[in-house]
Design an enzyme around this catalytic site. Structure first.
Site, mmCIF file in Angstrom:
data_model
loop_
_atom_site.group_PDB
_atom_site.id
_atom_site.type_symbol
_atom_site.label_atom_id
_atom_site.label_comp_id
_atom_site.label_asym_id
_atom_site.label_seq_id
_atom_site.Cartn_x
_atom_site.Cartn_y
_atom_site.Cartn_z
ATOM 1 N N LYS B 90 0.805 -1.223 0.000
ATOM 2 C CA LYS B 90 0.000 0.000 0.000
ATOM 3 C C LYS B 90 0.839 1.275 0.000
ATOM 4 O O LYS B 90 0.437 2.298 -0.551
ATOM 5 C CB LYS B 90 -0.944 0.006 1.213
ATOM 6 N N GLU B 112 -9.908 5.738 2.977
ATOM 7 C CA GLU B 112 -10.758 4.678 3.509
ATOM 8 C C GLU B 112 -9.834 3.494 3.738
ATOM 9 O O GLU B 112 -8.803 3.384 3.103
ATOM 10 C CB GLU B 112 -11.854 4.318 2.516
ATOM 11 N N SER B 379 1.576 -9.703 -0.839
ATOM 12 C CA SER B 379 1.293 -8.260 -0.787
ATOM 13 C C SER B 379 1.456 -7.639 0.594
ATOM 14 O O SER B 379 1.676 -6.446 0.720
ATOM 15 C CB SER B 379 -0.110 -7.999 -1.320
#
Lengths: 256, 395
Positions: B90, B112, B379
């Site tokens: 991210k 969010e 990830s």
């Protein structure tokens, strides 16, 4: 002639301000909702915005979010909302706008929704999340059935963009008075008169102003410059609390 | 092959900008600013410098020897996005968007978050650039991803609990869009995935593409050839888009996106928007959406908060239709098994999201044979999931 266009011509001739009222279809069920709609119409609405509830109303504040949830819990659907419009047509000739979010209409089919809406007595559609750039996929069907696609203009919309958005618009312009979601505001922005006058440079359509109007006093203030005032959350709340007739009366008196 | 969207952000019939007029001018401004930034060598070199010095890139491409041996098939490589600063992919995107916010003169970020990884990554870059940060998070996710909530608070972000609907990522995103509309002139909305209105799907994909670019280089060094298969989990789909994009159109590479099958597709309790949804419009874009016959959005379910979303990025919808990527799904139970297997076999605790990709790799490794190479995008790391795993599973 389209009922919306005709209504605004009549208002203009009579020198009156229009009252546009929003109610969520099927809140909390069809029977109560139909009764509330009739109360509002008979109390003096000029235009009804009938809200088709959506599970994820990203432009709405808590009042309309909750109304949508109640309506969906009561199994409200697009088809049932259209049926409600045909029922309105038995006793009233006021303009009705189907108001909602794109997905339920998209799923229903843009061609089909326009055909069925028009034959149910709907005069226009307002889709909150279908801005000018995306409206091309719906507009041909709206036009085919001689309805109006009501455009939204926000405080963030530039003059140049307003001109583009309103170029081929019909019916009226919905001017969103504040940035943010639907719902009552304590105060009406002091520069609303100036902003509405500025918008007139880009359109000759009637201008209805909404988002945040909740009582007669605010409606009168907005009506000083706008051709019509839109009241939504306050009507939904009043309907829930059983004082809808009083609020509509208050608004009607304020707007003359 | 056309992998670029049209000027309005459409990938075929998907994508676009389905938002209220209030937000349109901000999206047009953002699109313009992003285009300029992307072609500004100074912007890109600062982004790359921070990816190296701050995020710790390149992330390793690790040959998982014990897993490979245990599964008895294709060689398994793990792209270690879990080793990035903040523990997931991210940060690649939040860094890019925060640099863009700074360039646009905006000092306030909002986001969010589902699993909390994007929230943490946004709060982190806000701290780095001295910006204000507000994160919208569903109340249920606040409970199941508590460690990340604490991290966000330490980083001085304000975490706003979202209590509407299912109290998960879908509602957090709705609430973030509402809040953005109220403060659109001063607030920069950092969307965490390749969904939402144009230009977000394109911009987030581009910032995440560093994953695929590195993978290509690393596998060439290690194997002297491209991998046969690349597998990534897909919620909104940002880590998958990031690793797939540089390989799209490579005929030899099979790209596999793994959705969350939850309790099983047949139960209705899942998050497989591509596998079991239909075209629809949600949160600003047209894409595959879990919905009923009347266009009402259904609640998704996944054990993994980051995959618990009833939509998917529009470019994934496009890739699913044109066959550039194959999409499949993995259940909660299979993901938990893979979580344990990777943890105990390689000493790597994966995020539950990433565990879905690992589970799919296991199935395919056995079919592929040992001359083949699979890359799994790992990830994120699983620290955030430790409590909920220990509570629900007594292995």
């Amino acid at each position: 002639m389209n009922r919306i266009v005709k209504k605004f011509e009549e208002l203009k001739k009579a020198g009156k301000k229009g009252l546009v009222g929003y109610l969520t279809a099927g809140d909390p069920d069809v029977e109560v909702s139909e009764r509330n709609i009739r109360t509002a119409i008979e109390g003096g609405l000029d235009v009804l915005e009938l809200g088709v509830p959506f599970s994820d109303p990203t432009a709405d504040g808590p009042v309309i979010q909750e109304a949508s949830q109640r309506a969906l819990a009561g199994n409200m659907t697009v088809a049932k909302a259209l049926k409600m419009v045909s029922n309105i047509r038995r006793y009233s000739n006021l303009p009705v706008i189907l108001f909602g979010y794109a997905n339920p209409f998209f799923r229903y089919g843009y061609n089909r929704i326009c055909a069925d809406a028009a034959s149910s007595g709907v005069d226009g559609m307002l889709i909150v999340d279908l801005p000018f750039e995306e409206s091309g996929e719906l507009l041909p069907y709206i036009n085919e059935h001689e309805m109006c696609f009501i455009p939204l203009i926000a405080p963030t919309t530039s003059g140049e963009r307003s001109g583009r958005v309103l170029k081929d618009a019909r019916g009226f312009v919905y001017y969103i008075m504040v940035t943010g979601v639907t719902g009552a505001r304590k105060e009406i922005a002091g520069d609303i008169i100036r902003r509405v006058e500025e918008l007139r440079r880009y359109t000759s359509l009637p201008i209805a102003v909404g988002f945040g109007v909740s009582n007669g006093k605010q409606a009168r203030l907005v009506g000083e410059s706008a051709d019509a005032v839109v009241v939504g959350s306050a009507l939904v709340k009043a309907a829930k609390e059983g004082c809808l007739a009083d609020l509509v009366k208050d608004l009607r008196i304020a707007l003359g | 092959m056309n992998e670029q969207c049209d000027e309005k952000g459409h990938f075929g019939e998907y994508g676009g900008r389905y938002v209220a007029e209030t937000l349109m001018p901000a999206l047009l401004e953002l699109e313009k600013a992003y285009k300029e930034a992307k072609s500004d060598p100074e912007f890109m070199s600062e982004f790359r410098r921070l990816l190296v010095d701050y995020v710790g890139r390149p992330s390793p491409l690790y040959f998982a020897e014990r897993l490979t041996e245990a599964w008895g098939g294709a060689k398994i490589y793990l792209k270690r996005e879990d080793l990035n600063h903040t523990g997931a992919h991210k940060i690649n995107n939040t860094l890019g968007q925060a640099l863009l916010a700074r360039r646009m003169g905006k000092r306030r970020l909002m986001a969010e978050t589902g699993a909390g990884q994007h929230g943490v990554a946004t709060a982190t870059v806000a701290a780095l650039f001295g910006m204000e940060c507000v994160v919208y998070m569903g109340e249920e996710d606040i409970v199941r991803q508590e460690p990340n909530v604490k991290r966000m608070k330490l980083l001085n972000a304000r975490v706003v609990p979202v209590t509407s609907g299912t109290k998960t990522l879908k509602d957090a995103m709705s609430e973030a869009m509402r809040a953005w509309a109220a403060e659109v002139q001063t607030m920069f909305y950092v969307i965490g995935t390749v969904a939402g209105p144009h230009p977000y799907p394109v911009m987030v994909r581009d910032f995440q593409s560093v994953i695929g670019e590195e993978t290509r280089k690393q596998i060439m060094e290690k194997e002297g050839r491209l991998p046969d298969t690349i597998i990534a989990c897909v919620g909104g789909g940002s880590n998958a888009a990031g690793i797939f994009y540089p390989f799209i159109g490579e005929p030899v590479v099979n790209l596999v996106g793994v959705e969350a099958a939850g309790l099983g597709i047949g139960t209705g309790k899942h998050a497989a928007s591509i596998g079991a949804g239909q075209a629809g419009i949600l949160h600003g874009c047209k894409t595959y959406v879990l919905q009923d016959a009347d266009g009402q959005v259904l609640n998704a379910h996944s054990i993994s908060a980051g995959l618990d979303y009833p939509g998917v990025g529009p470019q994934h919808a496009y890739w699913a239709d044109n066959g550039k990527v194959e999409y499949c799904s993995i259940t909660d139970a299979e993901a938990v098994d893979a979580f344990y297997e990777l943890t105990r076999m390689e000493g790597i605790i994966p995020a539950l999201e990433s565990a879905h990709a690992v589970a799919e790799a296991k199935k395919r490794a056995q079919q592929l044979g040992n001359e083949c190479v699979i890359v799994v995008n790992l990830s994120g790391r699983g620290d955030k999931d430790v409590d909920s795993i220990l509570k629900n599973d007594k292995r």
